[in-house]
Design a protein around this motif. Structure first.
Motif, PDB file in Angstrom:
ATOM      1  N   LEU A 318       0.809  -1.222   0.000  1.00 39.86           N
ATOM      2  CA  LEU A 318       0.000   0.000   0.000  1.00 39.86           C
ATOM      3  C   LEU A 318       0.840   1.270   0.000  1.00 39.86           C
ATOM      4  N   ASP A 319       2.132   1.154   0.302  1.00 38.52           N
ATOM      5  CA  ASP A 319       3.008   2.333   0.260  1.00 38.52           C
ATOM      6  C   ASP A 319       3.532   2.585  -1.151  1.00 38.52           C
ATOM      7  N   THR A 320       3.982   1.513  -1.810  1.00 37.41           N
ATOM      8  CA  THR A 320       4.562   1.684  -3.153  1.00 37.41           C
ATOM      9  C   THR A 320       3.558   1.426  -4.268  1.00 37.41           C
ATOM     10  N   LEU A 321       2.415   0.791  -3.900  1.00 36.32           N
ATOM     11  CA  LEU A 321       1.405   0.361  -4.882  1.00 36.32           C
ATOM     12  C   LEU A 321       2.015  -0.543  -5.946  1.00 36.32           C
ATOM     13  N   GLU A 322       2.936  -1.380  -5.488  1.00 34.99           N
ATOM     14  CA  GLU A 322       3.504  -2.403  -6.354  1.00 34.99           C
ATOM     15  C   GLU A 322       3.191  -3.777  -5.763  1.00 34.99           C
ATOM     16  N   TYR A 323       3.068  -4.780  -6.645  1.00 35.38           N
ATOM     17  CA  TYR A 323       2.776  -6.134  -6.177  1.00 35.38           C
ATOM     18  C   TYR A 323       4.065  -6.849  -5.803  1.00 35.38           C
ATOM     19  N   ARG A 324       3.971  -7.637  -4.756  1.00 31.16           N
ATOM     20  CA  ARG A 324       5.115  -8.405  -4.276  1.00 31.16           C
ATOM     21  C   ARG A 324       4.599  -9.765  -3.802  1.00 31.16           C
ATOM     22  N   PRO A 325       5.492 -10.746  -3.646  1.00 31.37           N
ATOM     23  CA  PRO A 325       5.035 -12.059  -3.147  1.00 31.37           C
ATOM     24  C   PRO A 325       4.355 -11.911  -1.784  1.00 31.37           C
ATOM     25  N   ALA A 326       3.247 -12.613  -1.609  1.00 35.55           N
ATOM     26  CA  ALA A 326       2.512 -12.540  -0.338  1.00 35.55           C
ATOM     27  C   ALA A 326       3.385 -13.064   0.797  1.00 35.55           C
ATOM     28  N   LYS A 327       3.301 -12.387   1.940  1.00 38.69           N
ATOM     29  CA  LYS A 327       4.100 -12.764   3.113  1.00 38.69           C
ATOM     30  C   LYS A 327       3.213 -13.417   4.156  1.00 38.69           C
ATOM     31  N   ARG A 328       3.774 -14.397   4.832  1.00 44.67           N
ATOM     32  CA  ARG A 328       3.026 -15.072   5.897  1.00 44.67           C
ATOM     33  C   ARG A 328       2.986 -14.163   7.122  1.00 44.67           C
ATOM     34  N   ALA A 329       1.791 -14.002   7.682  1.00 47.03           N
ATOM     35  CA  ALA A 329       1.626 -13.132   8.855  1.00 47.03           C
ATOM     36  C   ALA A 329       1.547 -13.974  10.122  1.00 47.03           C
ATOM     37  N   SER A 330       2.210 -13.525  11.183  1.00 47.93           N
ATOM     38  CA  SER A 330       2.077 -14.214  12.473  1.00 47.93           C
ATOM     39  C   SER A 330       2.232 -13.203  13.606  1.00 47.93           C
TER      40      SER A 330
END
Length: 796
Positions: A318-330
Motif C-alpha cells: 500500500l506504500d509503493t502500490l507495487e505487487y510483491r510475493p505474499a508474506k506469511r503473517a504471524s
C-alpha cells in the motif's frame, strides 16, 4: 390478509437480479426474469445483420446473464434442474405478464431516474395489492415511490438482498412513507420461513444497517492499516477466522465483492451523512483512489489487493502500490488463542495483547463500539438488529454488541477511553440502571437491553427456533468431552457434538449410545444436531492414523466395529432418531445421516462419502448402506448393474453435494423420507417436530435386514474391468485402483457365484475387513498424514 407467493417477477438480470431469481427458484417459486433492452443493442445487432424486430434478439442479454449466473461458482441454485422454474423476457415485450405475479422485485441499475421509469411501467400492468419492492443498497426508499398511486405506495418498500443471494442470509426490509404494516409483517415472516433469511426491518437511512456498519468497519481498517504500518496479509490474518469472520477476511472480501462496489456505497454515505461523527473516515484514502484509476477492482479485473500470477499469489504494497510475493503473517497474541475453540471466547485475550495485534484489536474494537452505539436510534432503535445484520450480511459469527459483551461492557468502555473514544450516552445509562450487559439468557430465550424502557426485553421471533447456546447448560442431561445431551422438551433429546470440527471419535460414539439408552428408557425420541459451522467432517482420522502406524490392528478393528455397531444402533433403536446435518457432512457424519430414521437437512448441506481421499473406503456402514439402497431399487427386468454402478461411483468419485437437494441425486438422501429446511435456524425445531410425530404415531423398532440382494461375480467383474480401464487411461493411480477394487468387492457382496440375498451384518463384516486391509498400506497412511497436516487430499 393471507398472501401466497406462487410467482415472482424480477426486473433486472444482472448478477444480483439473476441471483435473486435463482434463489426464488430454489424454494419452488415460479420466476419471470425480465430486463431492459439497452439502447446500445440496436447498433450492436444492426452490425450483425439483426434487427430489434426479433424478440430472440431482445432476450439475448437476459438469457446470457442467467446462463453466466448458473455457471458461476459457488452456484446460485441448489440444483440445475430448478432453473426450469425461471422464464426469461424483456420489459419491451413482456411487461404485461407481471399482471399475473404476486411480487415484483426491481433490481435494475442504482440510478433513481431509471428506477422511477421502471416503476412507472410496473404501475401500468400490476394488479392492485401486488407487492412491489426495490433491491437497492442505498437509494432512499421515499424518493422511489414519489408520484405513484396510493395502492402502489401501500404495497411498496425496499427489500435488500445481499450478494450472493443464496448464501448471505441478510434480508433488509426498508419501509417507505406509506408502506402498510401488513406488508412489513408478511415480508419479515416470508424472508425467514421461506427464503431462509434473517429478516431485519431497517430505517430509511443511507446504506441502511448492514452496509452502514460494514463499510464503516472496512473504511476504518483502510486508515488503521496505514497508521499501524500493517500489511494487507496481516490485516486479513487479524480479521479472519480467528475472530469468527470469513476466511476472505477484509481485503480478499473487497476483491471478491469489487472495490468499485465498496467505493460506491462509501461515497454515498460520505455525501448523505454529513452529521455522522465519523464523516471524514468515509473519505477514500489515496491508495483506493489510485486503485480505482488503475481499474484494480479485484477478481472482476484480475487484480486488486491481491493478484494471481501463474500459481503465485501476489499482494499489493500500500506504500509503493507495487505487487510483491505474499508474506506469511504471524502474531504472538494469536498464538495465545490457539487452544480457545470458540471465537467469542478469544476476544478477552486478543484485546490484552502486548504486540501490534493487541494494539490493532483495541483500536478497531473501540472505534466499532463507539460507532455502533452512536447509530442508535439513527439506523435502528434496537441493538440486536445491528448484530443480526452484521452476522447475516457479512458472515460475522458475532455482532459488535455481542463482542462488546464478551470483552465486558465496562472493560470495553475502559479500552475506548484509552483510545480516545466515547460510547453513546445510553450505554452509561444502561450500566447506571443496573444492566451490565447488552444481552441475557432467560428460560432458553435471548433478551436484549431495551433503551427506552431501560430493561431486558425478549428478542422477537424466537418461538420458531431452538437455540442450543441458550439451553446448553440449563437443559443438559449428560455430557462428556466430545458431546452433550440436552432435553428439548416434549420427550425429545438432542445430541450435540462438541469435538474439534465435530469429528467422530470414541467420546462421540459413547455419547450416541448413551443418548439412545436414555431415550429408550425415559424419552420418546432423539435428534442428533448442532449449530456449529459444520455438522461433522467425519471420523477422527488422527486416531485411525496412530493405531495404523503402531500396527494396533486388533484395537483398530474394535474401533471400526464400534463405529459400525453405533451406526446400526442409530438405525435399529427402539425410538425414532432424526439426524439434522448442515454444512460439511463428510464421511462418518454422512454415514450417520444414512442410518437415521429421518434426515432433516439444511439446504446448505454439503454431503459426501469422501474416504477415498484418505485412502480407505467408508467403514462405518456407508459402503454397506449404498449397496443396500441399490438393492432396494432393483426392479424386475431392470439392468441391476446400472443401479449399483451409480452408487459405486458416488463413493469412488468422493462426490460431495453442493446442496441438500443434490444429495437426493447422489442417493445420499431419500425422496419420501428425508426433508430439506431452507432456514438453518429452524432446523433443530423442525427435527424435533418430526421425531415427535414419529413417536406419537407409534414408532416400532425396525427388524434387521437379511434380504439385501448382492450381485456377486457379475458385478465384481464389471467393476474390475472398469477400474483397470481407468488405470490404463491414467485417470487414476495404482493405489486408487486398489481402493476402488476393495470397494467393488464390498458392494458386489464378494465373489459369490450368483446373485444372493445377504444380511447387513455380512456386508458390514467384509466392509470392515476391506477398511482394515487398506490401513496396512503405506500409501493410505501417506494420504491420511497429508490430510492431517495439509487439510487437503493427496493423490499418490
Amino acid at each position: 390478509m393471507k398472501r401466497i407467493i406462487k410467482k415472482v417477477a424480477v426486473i433486472g438480470s444482472g448478477i444480483m437480479g439473476s441471483g435473486i431469481a435463482c434463489h426464488f427458484a430454489n424454494i419452488g417459486v415460479e420466476v419471470l426474469l425480465l430486463d431492459i433492452v439497452p439502447n446500445a443493442l440496436t447498433d450492436i445487432e444492426a452490425k450483425k445483420g439483426l434487427t430489434l424486430e426479433s424478440k430472440i434478439v431482445r432476450n439475448r442479454i437476459v438469457n446470457e446473464h442467467l446462463a453466466n449466473s448458473l455457471k458461476s461458482k459457488p452456484s446460485p441454485i441448489y440444483s440445475q434442474k430448478f432453473a426450469s422454474r425461471i422464464t426469461t423476457g424483456n420489459t419491451t415485450d413482456d411487461m404485461a405478464k407481471i399482471a399475473n405475479v404476486d411480487w415484483i422485485i426491481e433490481v435494475v441499475v442504482e440510478r433513481l431516474d431509471i428506477k422511477k421509469l421502471v416503476f412507472e411501467q410496473i404501475e401500468k400492468f400490476r394488479k392492485p395489492g401486488t407487492l412491489v419492492t426495490s433491491n437497492t443498497s442505498g437509494i432512499p426508499i421515499h424518493f422511489m415511490s414519489e408520484g405513484r398511486s396510493e395502492d402502489f405506495q401501500k404495497h411498496f418498500c425496499g427489500t435488500h438482498f445481499f450478494n450472493p443471494a443464496r448464501y448471505l442470509k441478510l434480508f433488509e426490509i426498508i419501509p417507505g412513507p406509506q408502506t402498510s404494516k401488513e406488508v412489513l409483517d408478511f415480508l419479515t415472516i416470508y424472508g425467514e420461513k421461506f427464503l431462509g433469511k434473517t429478516s431485519v426491518v431497517a430505517k430509511d437511512t443511507p446504506a441502511f444497517i448492514g452496509n452502514r456498519i460494514g463499510i464503516y468497519g472496512i473504511q476504518s481498517l483502510f486508515h488503521l492499516v496505514k497508521e499501524l504500518g500493517l500489511t494487507i496479509e496481516e490485516v486479513d490474518k487479524l480479521t479472519g477466522p480467528v475472530i469468527g469472520r470469513p476466511k476472505s477476511a477484509t481485503f480478499r472480501t473487497v476483491d471478491v465483492v469489487g472495490l468499485d462496489t465498496l467505493v460506491h456505497v462509501a461515497n454515498g454515505i460520505y455525501e448523505n451523512c454529513p452529521n455522522d461523527e465519523q464523516h471524514e473516515l468515509f473519505k477514500l484514502p489515496d491508495f483506493v483512489n489510485k486503485m480505482m484509476e488503475n481499474k484494480w477492482l479485484g477478481s472482476k479485473t484480475g487484480q486488486g489487493f491481491y493478484k494471481k500470477e501463474g500459481k503465485d499469489i501476489l499482494s499489493l504494497d500500500l506504500d509503493t502500490l507495487e505487487y510483491r510475493p505474499a508474506k506469511r503473517a504471524s502474531f504472538t497474541t494469536l498464538e495465545l488463542t490457539k487452544t480457545i475453540d470458540k471465537p467469542i471466547d478469544r476476544f478477552k485475550v486478543l484485546v490484552k495483547g502486548k504486540d501490534k495485534a493487541g494494539e490493532f484489536y483495541r483500536k478497531s474494537f473501540s472505534g466499532m463500539f463507539a460507532y455502533v452505539s452512536n447509530r442508535i436510534p439513527e439506523i435502528s432503535d434496537e441493538l440486536y438488529k445491528i448484530d443480526d445484520a452484521m452476522k447475516a450480511g457479512f458472515g460475522w459469527e458475532n455482532g459488535p454488541f455481542e463482542i462488546w459483551d464478551a470483552i465486558g461492557v465496562e472493560k470495553g468502555i475502559e479500552i475506548m477511553k484509552a483510545e480516545g473514544q466515547e460510547p453513546a450516552a445510553w450505554v452509561s445509562e444502561m450500566i447506571a440502571s443496573g444492566n451490565k450487559s447488552f444481552y441475557s439468557i432467560k428460560e432458553g430465550a435471548t433478551y436484549f437491553y431495551n433503551i427506552p424502557t431501560k430493561s431486558q426485553t425478549k428478542v422477537p421471533g424466537q418461538d420458531s427456533f431452538i437455540i442450543l447456546n441458550n439451553i446448553r447448560e440449563s437443559k443438559k442431561v449428560w455430557s462428556n468431552s466430545g458431546a452433550i445431551i440436552q432435553d428439548l422438551g416434549d420427550g425429545i433429546l438432542n445430541l450435540e457434538f462438541q469435538s474439534k470440527m465435530n469429528t467422530i471419535g470414541g467420546d462421540v460414539l459413547q455419547a450416541i449410545n448413551k443418548a439412545i439408552d436414555l431415550s429408550e428408557k425415559e424419552y420418546q425420541g432423539l435428534v442428533i444436531g448442532n449449530q456449529a459451522a459444520n455438522f461433522s467432517v467425519g471420523a477422527n482420522i488422527g486416531m485411525i492414523f496412530m493405531m495404523a502406524v503402531e500396527q494396533e490392528y486388533d484395537e483398530l478393528n474394535m474401533a471400526i466395529k464400534m463405529f459400525q455397531d453405533t451406526m446400526m444402533r442409530v438405525r435399529y433403536s427402539g425410538i425414532p432418531v432424526v439426524v439434522a446435518p448442515h454444512g460439511m457432512t463428510f464421511g462418518g457424519g454422512c454415514e450417520m445421516s444414512l442410518h437415521a430414521d429421518k434426515v432433516v437437512a439444511a439446504a446448505e448441506t454439503y454431503m459426501g462419502l469422501v474416504e477415498f481421499g484418505v485412502g480407505v473406503i467408508p467403514g462405518g456402514g456407508g459402503s454397506k448402506e449404498l449397496a443396500l439402497r441399490a438393492s432396494d431399487l432393483f426392479r424386475k427386468n431392470d439392468v441391476e448393474l446400472n443401479v449399483l454402478q451409480e452408487y459405486f461411483m458416488t463413493i469412488a468419485m468422493a462426490k460431495v453435494s453442493t446442496s441438500a437437494y443434490e444429495a437426493f441425486d447422489t442417493g445420499l438422501l431419500q425422496h419420501g423420507k428425508d426433508i430439506v429446511v431452507v432456514n438453518k435456524d429452524r432446523q433443530i425445531a423442525e427435527a424435533k417436530k418430526h421425531a415427535l410425530l414419529m413417536a406419537e404415531a407409534g414408532y416400532t423398532q425396525p427388524i434387521r435386514r437379511t434380504d439385501v440382494k448382492v450381485l456377486g461375480k457379475q458385478a465384481l467383474g464389471m467393476f474390475l474391468v472398469g477400474t483397470n480401464q481407468m488405470v490404463a487411461g491414467k485417470y487414476i493411480s495404482e493405489h486408487d485402483l486398489k481402493i476402488a477394487n476393495k470397494l467393488a468387492y464390498v458392494m458386489a457382496g464378494g465373489d459369490l457365484s450368483e446373485a444372493t440375498l445377504v444380511s447387513e451384518q455380512y456386508l458390514l463384516d467384509i466392509e470392515r475387513e476391506a477398511f482394515l486391509s487398506l490401513c496396512t498400506e503405506r500409501k493410505t497412511l501417506e494420504r491420511i498424514q497429508f490430510m492431517l497436516t495439509k487439510g487437503k487430499p493427496l493423490r499418490n
